[in-house]
Scaffold this active site. Structure first.
Site, short mmCIF file in Angstrom:
data_model
loop_
_atom_site.label_atom_id
_atom_site.label_comp_id
_atom_site.label_asym_id
_atom_site.label_seq_id
_atom_site.Cartn_x
_atom_site.Cartn_y
_atom_site.Cartn_z
N LYS A 33 0.84 -1.21 0.00
CA LYS A 33 0.00 0.00 0.00
C LYS A 33 0.87 1.25 0.00
O LYS A 33 2.07 1.18 0.31
CB LYS A 33 -0.90 -0.03 1.23
CG LYS A 33 -0.08 0.00 2.53
CD LYS A 33 -0.90 -0.38 3.75
CE LYS A 33 -0.04 -0.30 4.99
NZ LYS A 33 -0.74 -0.78 6.18
N ARG A 131 -10.18 0.44 14.86
CA ARG A 131 -10.01 1.13 13.58
C ARG A 131 -10.89 0.38 12.58
O ARG A 131 -12.11 0.41 12.72
CB ARG A 131 -8.52 1.16 13.21
CG ARG A 131 -8.19 2.18 12.13
CD ARG A 131 -6.72 2.18 11.75
NE ARG A 131 -6.33 0.92 11.11
CZ ARG A 131 -5.10 0.65 10.69
NH1 ARG A 131 -4.12 1.53 10.85
NH2 ARG A 131 -4.82 -0.50 10.10
N HIS A 163 -6.23 -7.04 13.22
CA HIS A 163 -4.98 -6.25 13.18
C HIS A 163 -4.63 -5.80 14.60
O HIS A 163 -5.50 -5.39 15.35
CB HIS A 163 -5.19 -5.04 12.26
CG HIS A 163 -3.94 -4.33 11.84
ND1 HIS A 163 -2.79 -4.99 11.44
CD2 HIS A 163 -3.66 -3.01 11.71
CE1 HIS A 163 -1.87 -4.08 11.10
NE2 HIS A 163 -2.37 -2.88 11.27
N ARG A 219 1.11 -10.69 7.62
CA ARG A 219 1.08 -9.52 6.74
C ARG A 219 2.25 -8.61 7.10
O ARG A 219 2.20 -7.88 8.09
CB ARG A 219 -0.24 -8.75 6.90
CG ARG A 219 -1.49 -9.59 6.67
CD ARG A 219 -2.74 -8.72 6.72
NE ARG A 219 -2.84 -7.92 7.92
CZ ARG A 219 -3.46 -8.28 9.04
NH1 ARG A 219 -4.07 -9.45 9.12
NH2 ARG A 219 -3.47 -7.48 10.08
N TYR A 261 14.43 30.51 5.44
CA TYR A 261 13.27 31.31 5.84
C TYR A 261 13.19 31.48 7.36
O TYR A 261 13.35 30.50 8.11
CB TYR A 261 11.99 30.61 5.39
CG TYR A 261 11.74 30.65 3.90
CD1 TYR A 261 11.84 31.83 3.18
CD2 TYR A 261 11.39 29.49 3.22
CE1 TYR A 261 11.60 31.85 1.81
CE2 TYR A 261 11.15 29.50 1.86
CZ TYR A 261 11.25 30.70 1.15
OH TYR A 261 11.02 30.71 -0.19
N CYS A 308 12.73 24.00 3.07
CA CYS A 308 11.90 24.73 2.10
C CYS A 308 11.18 23.72 1.21
O CYS A 308 11.37 22.52 1.34
CB CYS A 308 12.78 25.65 1.27
SG CYS A 308 13.81 26.74 2.26
N MET A 309 10.37 24.22 0.32
CA MET A 309 9.60 23.31 -0.54
C MET A 309 10.51 22.47 -1.43
O MET A 309 10.24 21.28 -1.64
CB MET A 309 8.63 24.12 -1.40
CG MET A 309 7.68 23.25 -2.19
SD MET A 309 6.56 24.20 -3.22
CE MET A 309 5.47 24.92 -2.00
N ASP A 310 11.56 23.10 -1.93
CA ASP A 310 12.38 22.42 -2.94
C ASP A 310 13.82 22.17 -2.51
O ASP A 310 14.58 21.57 -3.25
CB ASP A 310 12.45 23.29 -4.21
CG ASP A 310 11.10 23.84 -4.58
OD1 ASP A 310 10.18 23.02 -4.75
OD2 ASP A 310 10.95 25.07 -4.66
C1 LIG Z 1 -0.01 -1.75 6.75
C2 LIG Z 1 -0.65 -2.96 7.27
C3 LIG Z 1 0.12 -4.09 7.58
C4 LIG Z 1 1.62 -4.10 7.59
O1 LIG Z 1 2.05 -3.49 8.79
P1 LIG Z 1 3.62 -3.40 9.13
O2 LIG Z 1 3.63 -2.86 10.51
O3 LIG Z 1 4.20 -2.45 8.15
O4 LIG Z 1 4.15 -4.76 9.01
C5 LIG Z 1 -0.55 -5.24 7.93
N1 LIG Z 1 -1.90 -5.27 7.99
C6 LIG Z 1 -2.66 -4.18 7.73
C7 LIG Z 1 -4.13 -4.28 7.85
C8 LIG Z 1 -2.06 -2.99 7.38
O5 LIG Z 1 -2.82 -1.92 7.13
#
Ligand SMILES: *Cc1c(COP(=O)(O)O)cnc(C)c1O
Length: 373
Positions: A33, A131, A163, A219, A261, A308-310
């Site tokens: 992601k 969540r 999770h 995951r 700045y 700065c931005m750049d």
């Molecule tokens: C991003 C994410 C992960 C991976 O998490 P890490 O801490 O980067 O290993 C696993 N499951 C879900 C639902 C996530 O959103």
């Protein structure tokens, strides 16, 4: 010739994933992601698969469809789905879709009919993170609607998952509590005739520290990119991303000179200032003002004054820096350069955010490694 670049070592991703795989008998899903945590959605996905990942995970339906359009055939799970999306496209593309509400189950049934094939669904239970996922009071209704849709042939409940909130704090009491709640959820699912082949709850931190959480699939995100989810431990991971730029300008200035700045930084003595063409428009956090470490020549200096931005200005002291010299913000640390962990510490954030900020950036991303060829 690059002026600034984000260099991604795809072999590092491959090798990190292979190492993670060796730590578990579960299947490994790599989270790609947010543009592969800034490393590039498709290249990072391919490198992960080369390392033995059997699944890729994304947040959005768009990310999943992008993988498919790029020709990635591996199983993909997308887990961040608001109502009203063109889910039939996901079903048609064989994407596994995470569902936490009866409303989404209904949408998936409609999507399956439109796509002309059953939707592959992974039911998400909230076991304490508060969540995504259905809270325990909603489990019976959610499981009942999923079981009904499965019996009707419109969906296939492939997975049930959750999770962790605090897996990055080994020993945190919530870990056991969430794991126990998850097992209760799985037992409840069984009473509805739901026997998923994929039960999963572990992220990188749980993969590295809690084998009892691995179940059928883990995951992994951050660890695949070579960064540790747990401060102070590296687990032999190799950071894949390097962010660097060529010094644009170097100038000698006297003591007492205000810099950038707001003139929030003042030189303490006569010194050399190097102007580096990377700024917050490229992913450098503005919180790195007068804090972010940069390796130039043989020294590690700090950003002088505001980002700065750049561009940023770096006070390199008496280091003989000239235009064209490479200034490295962070990398694996091989040449003494700071790491994403150093940047996270300097800016009050986590390594995840440091690398992810460079995703889809205007800075060209250059891929290196055998996997890239
Ligand atoms: C991003 C994410 C992960 C991976 O998490 P890490 O801490 O980067 O290993 C696993 N499951 C879900 C639902 C996530 O959103």
């Amino acid at each position: 010739m690059w002026q600034a670049e984000v260099r991604v070592d795809l072999d590092a991703i491959r090798d990190n994933v292979a190492m993670l795989r060796a730590r578990t008998s579960a299947e490994v899903l790599v989270a790609v992601k947010a543009d592969g945590y800034g490393h590039g959605l498709v290249p990072a996905g391919r490198a992960a698969l080369a390392g033995g990942a059997t699944w890729l995970g994304v947040a959005t339906l768009d990310e999943a469809l992008t993988l498919r359009r790029a020709g990635v055939q591996a199983p993909v799970l997308a887990w961040l789905l608001s109502p009203g999306l063109p889910l039939h496209e996901g079903v048609a593309a064989g994407i596994d879709l995470g569902a936490a509400t009866t409303g989404l189950i209904d949408e998936l049934v409609a999507a399956a009919r439109r796509a002309g094939r059953p939707a592959r669904v992974q039911v998400k239970l909230d076991t304490g993170l508060s969540r995504g996922g259905a809270v325990a009071s909603e489990w019976p209704a959610l499981l009942e609607s999923a079981a009904k849709a499965q019996a009707g042939g419109d969906i296939e409940v492939v997975g049930v998952w959750s999770h962790f909130a605090c897996a990055d704090e080994p020993g945190h009491e919530s870990i056991d509590r969430q794991l126990a709640a998850f097992h209760e959820g799985l037992a409840l699912a069984a009473t509805y005739g739901i026997h998923p082949t994929l039960r999963h709850i572990a992220n990188s931190a749980a993969l590295l520290t809690r084998p009892d959480t691995h179940l059928d699939l883990v995951r992994a995100g951050i660890a695949a990119y070579g960064l540790s989810p747990i401060a102070g431990e590296t687990y032999g991971l190799r950071p894949a991303m390097t962010a660097r730029a060529r010094v644009m300008l170097a100038k000698r200035v006297p003591a007492g000179q205000g810099v950038s700045y707001g003139l929030t930084y003042t030189t303490e003595r006569e010194t050399t200032l190097a102007v580096v063409p990377l700024g917050y428009g490229d992913g450098v956090p503005r919180h790195a003002s007068s804090a972010g470490p940069v390796r130039v020549g043989g020294t590690t200096a700090r950003i002088a004054g505001r980002v700065c931005m750049d561009q940023v200005v770096v006070d390199v002291g008496d280091e003989p820096v000239v235009p064209g010299d490479v200034a490295t913000l962070f990398g694996p640390g091989d040449d003494g350069e700071p790491t994403a962990d150093d940047w996270a510490a300097a800016t009050g954030t986590i390594n995840y955010e440091i690398v992810t900020r460079f995703g889809s950036s205007r800075v060209p991303r250059h891929y290196v490694g055998e996997v890239a060829r």
